[in-house]
Scaffold this active site. Structure first.
Site, mmCIF file in Angstrom:
data_model
loop_
_atom_site.group_PDB
_atom_site.id
_atom_site.type_symbol
_atom_site.label_atom_id
_atom_site.label_comp_id
_atom_site.label_asym_id
_atom_site.label_seq_id
_atom_site.Cartn_x
_atom_site.Cartn_y
_atom_site.Cartn_z
ATOM 1 N N HIS A 162 -4.198 -6.691 -10.789
ATOM 2 C CA HIS A 162 -3.000 -5.951 -10.390
ATOM 3 C C HIS A 162 -1.856 -6.186 -11.371
ATOM 4 O O HIS A 162 -1.134 -5.238 -11.717
ATOM 5 C CB HIS A 162 -2.566 -6.364 -8.982
ATOM 6 C CG HIS A 162 -3.431 -5.833 -7.900
ATOM 7 N ND1 HIS A 162 -3.347 -4.535 -7.445
ATOM 8 C CD2 HIS A 162 -4.404 -6.424 -7.162
ATOM 9 C CE1 HIS A 162 -4.229 -4.346 -6.465
ATOM 10 N NE2 HIS A 162 -4.880 -5.475 -6.277
ATOM 11 N N HIS A 169 0.819 -1.212 0.000
ATOM 12 C CA HIS A 169 0.000 0.000 0.000
ATOM 13 C C HIS A 169 0.854 1.264 0.000
ATOM 14 O O HIS A 169 0.424 2.299 -0.517
ATOM 15 C CB HIS A 169 -0.975 -0.014 1.168
ATOM 16 C CG HIS A 169 -2.138 -0.930 0.957
ATOM 17 N ND1 HIS A 169 -2.928 -1.401 1.978
ATOM 18 C CD2 HIS A 169 -2.635 -1.489 -0.187
ATOM 19 C CE1 HIS A 169 -3.875 -2.202 1.486
ATOM 20 N NE2 HIS A 169 -3.706 -2.262 0.175
#
Length: 395
Positions: free
Chosen positions: A380, A250
């Site tokens: 992703h 993140h």
């Protein structure tokens, strides 16, 4: 194993094709896509579906159609779009079904995280020329604005009961991070500054104001007043959506978003904070012995989850490439190559295609389930390759 030139546009295009080829049989004749696959492509739990995976697979097929043309990918995207509009959407209660179990809706909780991906899917469709998605983008914005936006604190709430009556006190960065991503894409699709302004606000709030409460890094969990909840899920650091600890993936995902934002609304702090987040994540979480980035570390910088997740590596190589281009510092191309070499050796499935989802700390396999509803559909990996490819083309 011979390794290709990971910085080559030709390599990136071919790798995207190898990923999407794994999912070419994704169409479920009962509606939408199959979400659950073993490594060899066999489907399991055919009737189990997740709003986020439904949206991400629309993104995957739309982007593949943009890159490679033809009707095949467009037809698959449209099939997924129809399911999103007719099955996930429930007009009577004005909300989206979060999950289906055996083709029956099993969770109708309203999730900001889910709506972020609904917006992202519709924005991708509109960017690819389908004007019907324009109204859907604004409709999703309306739901977020009416139910989730907390103007007093400048963030979205996370979760609301199915009847929209009760808002959870939990506040988290993850849903807001993906809302920021979706808003950037909505801006690129519509040219409406409203979306860019909100994305900017979210980035400043999470990556600066909130991060400054935790030594400049992104903590995951907050109380209703945005004070940091240091103990949330401390006994469950491997929680899929709300893990405890600093998440290296993140930090680097915010690196990516800050540089995407910088492209449209350039301010120096975006690049500076992007570098800080990436450098801290890489320096703390890179496994010097076995390669790859660990999943989580505690406030003291000690690894608290030594699993290796596919998405962490993918988001990080995309962030490294964008940093290399934005700063001109060759260190980030070296990081990009380092990450890719690791992924090529351990995560890419050279037999059946796509990537493995999760590995142990020593890079041994955890499961023979390659993709699972809500957890992975190679959004992703495909998206990271595409972002680097577009950045190289636009230098």
């Amino acid at each position: 194993m011979e390794q290709p030139n990971f910085r080559s546009p030709e390599f990136l295009r071919e790798h995207i094709k190898s990923i999407i080829n794994f999912y070419q049989q994704a169409k479920d004749d009962q509606g939408g896509f199959h979400h659950n696959y073993f490594d060899n492509g066999d489907v399991f739990d055919a009737g189990n579906k997740h709003l986020v995976s439904s949206c991400r697979m629309i993104f995957n097929f739309e982007q593949s159609q943009r890159l490679f043309g033809g009707e095949k990918y467009k037809a698959l995207a449209q099939h997924g779009l129809d399911y999103l509009r007719s099955a996930h959407w429930q007009n009577e209660r004005q909300g989206y079904v979060w999950t289906f179990d055996q083709y029956k809706d099993s969770d109708e909780t309203n999730q900001c995280y889910g709506l972020a991906f609904v917006m992202l899917a519709f924005a991708t469709v509109l960017k690819n020329g389908d004007e019907s998605a324009r109204a859907d983008i604004y409709h999703t914005w309306g739901l977020l604005e009416q139910h989730f936006w907390q103007a007093d604190i400048g963030l979205y709430a996370d979760e609301i009961t199915p009847d929209w009556s009760t808002v959870s006190d939990y506040r988290g960065q993850n849903a807001n991070m993906h809302a920021c991503e979706a808003l950037i894409l909505a801006y690129e699709a519509t040219n409406d500054e409203m979306f860019l302004d909100r994305a900017y606000l979210l980035a400043k709030k999470i990556a600066v104001e909130q991060a400054d409460k935790s030594n400049g890094l992104i903590w995951e969990h907050f109380n209703k007043d945005l004070s940091i909840d240091w103990d949330y899920n401390k006994d469950d650091p491997k929680n899929l959506y709300r893990p405890w600890g600093f998440q290296p993936g993140h930090q680097t995902e915010w690196t990516k978003l800050l540089l995407m934002l910088h492209k449209h609304k350039p301010e120096a702090w975006m690049v500076e904070r992007a570098q800080f987040l990436f450098d801290q994540a890489f320096d703390t979480a890179w496994d010097d012995e076995n390669g790859g980035l660990f999943y989580g570390y505690n406030p003291e910088g000690e690894i608290c989850d030594d699993d290796k997740y596919f998405w962490v590596q993918a988001e990080s190589f995309a962030a490294a490439a964008l940093l290399a281009i934005a700063t001109g510092d060759d260190k980030y191309w070296q990081r990009y190559d380092q990450l890719w070499q690791y992924c090529w050796t351990h995560f890419v499935d050279h037999d059946f295609g796509a990537w493995f989802r999760i590995l142990n700390g020593d890079n041994s396999k955890v499961t023979d389930k390659k993709s699972e509803a809500g957890a992975k559909c190679d959004y992703h990996t495909l998206g990271a390759c595409l972002l680097v490819l577009d950045a190289l083309d636009n230098r």
